[in-house]
Design an enzyme around this catalytic site. Sequence first.
Site, PDB file in Angstrom:
ATOM      1  N   ASP A 449       0.824  -1.215   0.000  1.00 28.69           N
ATOM      2  CA  ASP A 449       0.000   0.000   0.000  1.00 28.69           C
ATOM      3  C   ASP A 449       0.857   1.264   0.000  1.00 28.69           C
ATOM      4  O   ASP A 449       2.051   1.233   0.310  1.00 28.69           O
ATOM      5  CB  ASP A 449      -0.900  -0.032   1.249  1.00 28.69           C
ATOM      6  CG  ASP A 449      -2.263   0.593   0.995  1.00 28.69           C
ATOM      7  OD1 ASP A 449      -2.365   1.458   0.106  1.00 28.69           O
ATOM      8  OD2 ASP A 449      -3.217   0.228   1.697  1.00 28.69           O
ATOM      9  N   ASP A 516     -10.858   1.836  -3.022  1.00 25.33           N
ATOM     10  CA  ASP A 516     -11.355   1.438  -1.702  1.00 25.33           C
ATOM     11  C   ASP A 516     -12.876   1.357  -1.708  1.00 25.33           C
ATOM     12  O   ASP A 516     -13.480   0.883  -0.747  1.00 25.33           O
ATOM     13  CB  ASP A 516     -10.905   2.439  -0.628  1.00 25.33           C
ATOM     14  CG  ASP A 516      -9.505   2.128  -0.139  1.00 25.33           C
ATOM     15  OD1 ASP A 516      -8.983   1.056  -0.499  1.00 25.33           O
ATOM     16  OD2 ASP A 516      -8.934   2.947   0.597  1.00 25.33           O
TER      17      ASP A 516
HETATM   18  C1  GLA Z   1      -5.828   1.639   2.241  1.00 22.47           C
HETATM   19  C2  GLA Z   1      -6.250   0.474   1.380  1.00 22.47           C
HETATM   20  C3  GLA Z   1      -7.321  -0.309   2.082  1.00 22.47           C
HETATM   21  C4  GLA Z   1      -6.792  -0.807   3.415  1.00 22.47           C
HETATM   22  C5  GLA Z   1      -6.296   0.370   4.236  1.00 22.47           C
HETATM   23  C6  GLA Z   1      -5.590  -0.097   5.486  1.00 22.47           C
HETATM   24  O1  GLA Z   1      -6.836   2.559   2.364  1.00 22.47           O
HETATM   25  O2  GLA Z   1      -6.667   0.917   0.128  1.00 22.47           O
HETATM   26  O3  GLA Z   1      -7.760  -1.384   1.293  1.00 22.47           O
HETATM   27  O4  GLA Z   1      -5.754  -1.723   3.167  1.00 22.47           O
HETATM   28  O5  GLA Z   1      -5.380   1.175   3.505  1.00 22.47           O
HETATM   29  O6  GLA Z   1      -5.124   0.949   6.242  1.00 22.47           O
END
Ligand code: GLA
Length: 714
Positions: A449, A516
């Site tokens: 990420d 997300d």
């Molecule tokens: C980001 C990702 C999510 C999740 C969060 C965790 O927003 O896109 O899918 O993994 O971080 O903090």
Amino acid sequence: MSPEFLILHSQHSTLVLECPPDEAPLWRYWGPRLPDGSTPGPALRGTRPLPSFMLDFDQPLTVLPTFGVGWFGQSALLAHRVGLDFAQAITECQVEWSVPGSAVVLHLLDAVAQLRFDVSLALDVASDVLTMHTRLTNLGDASIDVQWLAAGTLPLPGDAATVRSYAGQHNHEFLLQTDTLSRSQWRRENRRGRTSHDCFPGAVVTTPGSTADSGLVFGAHLAWSGNHQQTIEWLHDGQYQWQMGEWLAPGEGRLAPGASLQTPEIVASCSTQGLNGLAANFHAALRARMAWPGGSMRPRPVHLNTWEAFYFDLVPADVMALADAAASVGVERFVLDDGWFHRRHHDRAGLGDWWPDSDKFPQGLGPLVQHVNSLGMEFGLWVEPEMLNPDSDLHRQHPDWALQIAGRPLITARNQLVLDISRPEAADYLFEKIDALLAAHPIRYLKWDLNRDLTTAALAGGLGSAGYRAQVLAIYALLARLRAAHPEVEIESCSGGGGRIDFGVLRHTHRVWASDCIDALSRVQIQQGFGQFFPPEILGSHIGTAPAHTTGRSQSLAFRAAVAMTGHLGVELDVRHLDESTRSALTAWISRYKNWRNQLHHGRVWRGEAADGLVWQAHGDSDDLLLFVYRCQPTSHRYTPPLRLPMLDPQARYQVEQLVPIAADGAVQSPAPFFDQLQAGGVELHGAWLAQAGLPMPRATAETCFIVRLLRVG
Ligand code: GLA
């Protein structure tokens, strides 16, 4: 002696450059395939222009148009040596074939400004995708400051009509934006230090009359995960030039004597089969360059991701119970998301400390990984290596490792700072921590990420020089190092959803998290945009909860599953708490995915929007097609117009069968004899009829999906 013309052919496209020995090669053609042996026609500069008070010499478009010597369009280079050598021009051109007929390097010299350019062009025969990049070397004895160096300059015909690019934001990626081309310059820039949610590095240019499936369209994309810029500009000869490259922060392009600057790659293509033909070219090119653990044909395993089930509240017994429930519905890979590492109880602490939190996992991750494996699932783990929280052991020990400008406040985003991984000791630290995790446990997948934009991105501990470019190169190097050490590990590129999706990061990764937002209705649009450049098997797409956490909207399980299953399917909900009928419906959808994924992920994809709120996509080929028609809005018609399927063979007959009743999840479909037959074994229809008159569409409530298989029977 340089050849006069350079002609590169692929299956369906041709590129022609004219190469005088003492100029940059002139763009003469990039477009649909010309027959072998067709001789280039006369150049515009051989014709007589309208008399006017213009230069006595008209500079045509070249692969490297340069400022200040008669070129008034955007230059491929903006650079100077403390004010000098600001106007560059090519004085010598040498051609070197790297692959005869399909890949060439143009060695261009500016003997006055003491610069060398190596422009590489390769036209892939199979995919019709052109890749292009440029290397600039400073041959002078003083530094040169480069403000802009185009990775490439492409010609577009004068009837280019619109440009389709993608805007968006977190939770709302790949928002299509269509602009009309005119004599005003079209330009998009991204300075966020990552690929970004709001400015995708690429676009599609249409010509009049082009559609989803026919007509001439052009597309280009910059394979780069940092700052970028693209410009389309009308030229006085009536055509357009399209430039793309890295947006350099002041100082980033300073080249010492002898030093070089290598641009990222442009991947570009044209198609006479409209937007879907162009998409197929990009998909083929990406498929050809990806390195898959286990080979490209390995089925994409069904994920369960813990994020929306637990957020940061990971309790090992609950996580194990979720793993049990996941395995019971057919999940194949269990992914432990954020919250597992040292003092990560919320988003204000922990990033940088990449070892298991001893309160939550007193015996480390071992027992959980073993439990997951014992259920027959692979284990995957979330990391965000490029980041650190001020509240972390790492930051307390190395406050100078964050990107920062001395004397300026640290700007946080989601309470986090960015680690300067171009510092070898920071990259080594990350490698050691992640390598230790991968060596200790059979982890088969990392969700990698990156949850913030870069600001005050000066190289840490330095004198404040910009580090955007260095950061991207360092992340590629770190990913490559980890991949070399652990080739069995698959990596997903996530960035607060879809903030880092590009062909550059996909040299080192295998899946992307497109958003997300897993609200299925939002995802239909996101996936439409995504599919213009990227194939479905790399698209992380999950079945979420109802109501969706990001939008508050609720959709049936059938709709959520039908939207998610065309990509790389996952489940992101607390499977422990499903009632029995929902659990068995979810199991059935997962099993359908397993039956269909080979066809969903390895063939061509056609997408489109149709009358009456329908969005559709079809996967496979003209022998066997899986069709998903999403009803995104309530109908406003008494009868929805039939859907034309132009990819079918007009000479063939097809057995058309509805694979899942629309009403499976409570949605209403009016009974009608045709649709009854479609469900009960299918109906035989002629390809020409389906292509021209179309497949009748059922009447159904909004947020439902009509899933049909069309199989050639004669
Ligand atoms: C980001 C990702 C999510 C999740 C969060 C965790 O927003 O896109 O899918 O993994 O971080 O903090």
